[in-house]
Design a protein around this motif. Structure first.
Motif, PDB file in Angstrom:
ATOM      1  N   ASN A 172       0.845  -1.190   0.000  1.00 20.49           N
ATOM      2  CA  ASN A 172       0.000   0.000   0.000  1.00 20.49           C
ATOM      3  C   ASN A 172       0.882   1.243   0.000  1.00 20.49           C
ATOM      4  OD1 ASN A 172       0.425  -0.921   2.855  1.00 20.49           O
ATOM      5  ND2 ASN A 172      -0.514   1.052   3.299  1.00 20.49           N
ATOM      6  N   LEU A 173       0.261   2.342  -0.348  1.00 14.81           N
ATOM      7  CA  LEU A 173       0.937   3.638  -0.304  1.00 14.81           C
ATOM      8  C   LEU A 173       0.434   4.355   0.935  1.00 14.81           C
ATOM      9  CD1 LEU A 173       0.601   4.698  -4.045  1.00 14.81           C
ATOM     10  CD2 LEU A 173       2.520   3.552  -2.935  1.00 14.81           C
ATOM     11  N   ASP A 174       1.357   4.888   1.707  1.00 15.38           N
ATOM     12  CA  ASP A 174       0.988   5.565   2.951  1.00 15.38           C
ATOM     13  C   ASP A 174       2.145   6.475   3.345  1.00 15.38           C
ATOM     14  OD1 ASP A 174      -0.407   6.281   5.226  1.00 15.38           O
ATOM     15  OD2 ASP A 174      -0.589   4.240   5.991  1.00 15.38           O
ATOM     16  N   ARG A 175       1.946   7.252   4.354  1.00 14.37           N
ATOM     17  CA  ARG A 175       3.024   8.098   4.882  1.00 14.37           C
ATOM     18  C   ARG A 175       3.979   7.240   5.701  1.00 14.37           C
ATOM     19  NH1 ARG A 175       2.451  12.930   3.237  1.00 14.37           N
ATOM     20  NH2 ARG A 175       0.425  13.841   2.914  1.00 14.37           N
ATOM     21  N   ALA A 176       5.264   7.510   5.565  1.00 10.82           N
ATOM     22  CA  ALA A 176       6.268   6.769   6.332  1.00 10.82           C
ATOM     23  C   ALA A 176       6.136   7.134   7.806  1.00 10.82           C
ATOM     24  CB  ALA A 176       7.672   7.091   5.819  1.00 10.82           C
ATOM     25  N   PRO A 177       6.132   6.135   8.684  1.00 14.17           N
ATOM     26  CA  PRO A 177       5.995   6.401  10.117  1.00 14.17           C
ATOM     27  C   PRO A 177       7.255   7.044  10.699  1.00 14.17           C
ATOM     28  CG  PRO A 177       6.300   4.069   9.720  1.00 14.17           C
ATOM     29  CD  PRO A 177       6.201   4.722   8.375  1.00 14.17           C
ATOM     30  N   GLY A 178       7.142   7.560  11.905  1.00 11.57           N
ATOM     31  CA  GLY A 178       8.220   8.285  12.550  1.00 11.57           C
ATOM     32  C   GLY A 178       9.497   7.503  12.736  1.00 11.57           C
ATOM     33  N   TYR A 179       9.408   6.187  12.868  1.00 11.34           N
ATOM     34  CA  TYR A 179      10.611   5.403  13.149  1.00 11.34           C
ATOM     35  C   TYR A 179      11.533   5.214  11.949  1.00 11.34           C
ATOM     36  CZ  TYR A 179       7.646   1.512  11.535  1.00 11.34           C
ATOM     37  OH  TYR A 179       6.801   0.702  10.823  1.00 11.34           O
ATOM     38  N   VAL A 180      11.177   5.749  10.779  1.00 12.63           N
ATOM     39  CA  VAL A 180      12.082   5.615   9.633  1.00 12.63           C
ATOM     40  C   VAL A 180      13.062   6.784   9.527  1.00 12.63           C
ATOM     41  CG1 VAL A 180      10.477   4.182   8.343  1.00 12.63           C
ATOM     42  CG2 VAL A 180      10.532   6.622   7.910  1.00 12.63           C
ATOM     43  N   GLY A 181      12.990   7.709  10.463  1.00 16.24           N
ATOM     44  CA  GLY A 181      13.975   8.781  10.478  1.00 16.24           C
ATOM     45  C   GLY A 181      13.639   9.930   9.567  1.00 16.24           C
ATOM     46  N   GLU A 182      14.631  10.360   8.765  1.00 19.10           N
ATOM     47  CA  GLU A 182      14.487  11.583   7.970  1.00 19.10           C
ATOM     48  C   GLU A 182      13.375  11.502   6.934  1.00 19.10           C
ATOM     49  OE1 GLU A 182      17.609  11.304   4.339  1.00 19.10           O
ATOM     50  OE2 GLU A 182      18.522  11.431   6.344  1.00 19.10           O
ATOM     51  N   ARG A 183      12.953  10.325   6.563  1.00 14.21           N
ATOM     52  CA  ARG A 183      11.888  10.167   5.559  1.00 14.21           C
ATOM     53  C   ARG A 183      10.488  10.096   6.189  1.00 14.21           C
ATOM     54  NH1 ARG A 183      13.723  11.037   0.347  1.00 14.21           N
ATOM     55  NH2 ARG A 183      15.821  10.236   0.191  1.00 14.21           N
ATOM     56  N   ALA A 184      10.398  10.206   7.498  1.00 12.43           N
ATOM     57  CA  ALA A 184       9.109  10.144   8.195  1.00 12.43           C
ATOM     58  C   ALA A 184       8.154  11.176   7.616  1.00 12.43           C
ATOM     59  CB  ALA A 184       9.307  10.372   9.684  1.00 12.43           C
ATOM     60  N   GLY A 185       6.922  10.776   7.421  1.00 14.79           N
ATOM     61  CA  GLY A 185       5.893  11.668   6.900  1.00 14.79           C
ATOM     62  C   GLY A 185       5.786  11.703   5.395  1.00 14.79           C
ATOM     63  N   GLU A 186       6.815  11.226   4.688  1.00 13.77           N
ATOM     64  CA  GLU A 186       6.764  11.207   3.217  1.00 13.77           C
ATOM     65  C   GLU A 186       5.855  10.082   2.731  1.00 13.77           C
ATOM     66  OE1 GLU A 186      10.399  11.063   0.969  1.00 13.77           O
ATOM     67  OE2 GLU A 186      11.423  12.379   2.405  1.00 13.77           O
ATOM     68  N   GLN A 187       5.192  10.329   1.591  1.00 15.45           N
ATOM     69  CA  GLN A 187       4.446   9.243   0.956  1.00 15.45           C
ATOM     70  C   GLN A 187       5.445   8.149   0.594  1.00 15.45           C
ATOM     71  OE1 GLN A 187       1.073   9.540   1.778  1.00 15.45           O
ATOM     72  NE2 GLN A 187       0.881   8.500  -0.150  1.00 15.45           N
ATOM     73  N   SER A 188       5.082   6.926   0.822  1.00 15.00           N
ATOM     74  CA  SER A 188       6.013   5.817   0.630  1.00 15.00           C
ATOM     75  C   SER A 188       5.261   4.551   0.265  1.00 15.00           C
ATOM     76  CB  SER A 188       6.835   5.611   1.914  1.00 15.00           C
ATOM     77  OG  SER A 188       5.969   5.460   3.026  1.00 15.00           O
ATOM     78  N   VAL A 189       6.026   3.558  -0.148  1.00 17.25           N
ATOM     79  CA  VAL A 189       5.495   2.235  -0.488  1.00 17.25           C
ATOM     80  C   VAL A 189       5.702   1.339   0.732  1.00 17.25           C
ATOM     81  CG1 VAL A 189       5.723   0.252  -2.029  1.00 17.25           C
ATOM     82  CG2 VAL A 189       6.103   2.567  -2.921  1.00 17.25           C
ATOM     83  N   HIS A 190       4.632   0.708   1.189  1.00 11.55           N
ATOM     84  CA  HIS A 190       4.686  -0.190   2.337  1.00 11.55           C
ATOM     85  C   HIS A 190       4.464  -1.616   1.827  1.00 11.55           C
ATOM     86  CE1 HIS A 190       3.852   2.992   5.596  1.00 11.55           C
ATOM     87  NE2 HIS A 190       4.277   3.584   4.492  1.00 11.55           N
TER      88      HIS A 190
END
Length: 160
Positions: A26-44
């Protein structure tokens, strides 16, 4: 996203004797635990180990090892030494699996984090990739390998 092509049983790899299944994307925002990319739209990307006799045996051994560790750790606390707990058995299975994520416009995807195993999710993994597919991408392809050797399995998804 819709699946265009995938193995009929969704099994994409056998790692360390455990069959691993493509469990979703799914496509969703990256969670806080991914560091500098947190909040970016991402592939899960979600995978899971297929439970059976082998996973049950490994889970039972892990619980015994955890109990042993707990008893040893109490003893070591007295002398000021630190002992790490045993690793969940699925981590060794998932650590061997590689993913090649591509799309039809050549976007370069990078794994930025995820989570693997845990209480209640012992045989599940979530890997997060950035960036999200660009608007002009129409398909997303996922290739799988174990220790660098292709499994010959892949999934193709429509982004429309």
């Amino acid at each position: 996203m819709n699946i265009i092509s995938a193995p009929s049983d969704l099994v994409i790899a056998n790692s360390d004797g455990i069959d691993v299944r493509f469990a979703g994307i799914n496509l969703d925002r990256a969670p806080g635990y991914v560091g500098e990319r947190a909040g970016e739209q991402s592939v899960h990307l979600h995978l899971n180990g297929i439970r059976g006799t082998e996973t049950q045996l490994r889970d039972s051994q892990f619980l015994r090892d955890l109990q042993d560790w707990s008893e040893r750790d109490k003893d070591l606390e007295v002398v000021g030494q630190e002992q790490y707990p045993p690793q969940m058995p699925s981590i060794a299975v998932f650590d061997q699996i590689g993913i090649e994520l591509t799309d039809d416009v050549g976007t370069e995807y990078r794994r930025v984090g995820g989570k693997m195993a845990g209480s209640g999710t012992e045989w599940d993994v979530l890997w997060i990739y950035t960036p999200a597919p660009p608007p002009n991408a129409r398909t997303l392809q996922i290739g799988f390998d174990v220790d660098g050797q292709t499994t010959g399995k892949h999934c193709i998804l429509s982004l429309d």
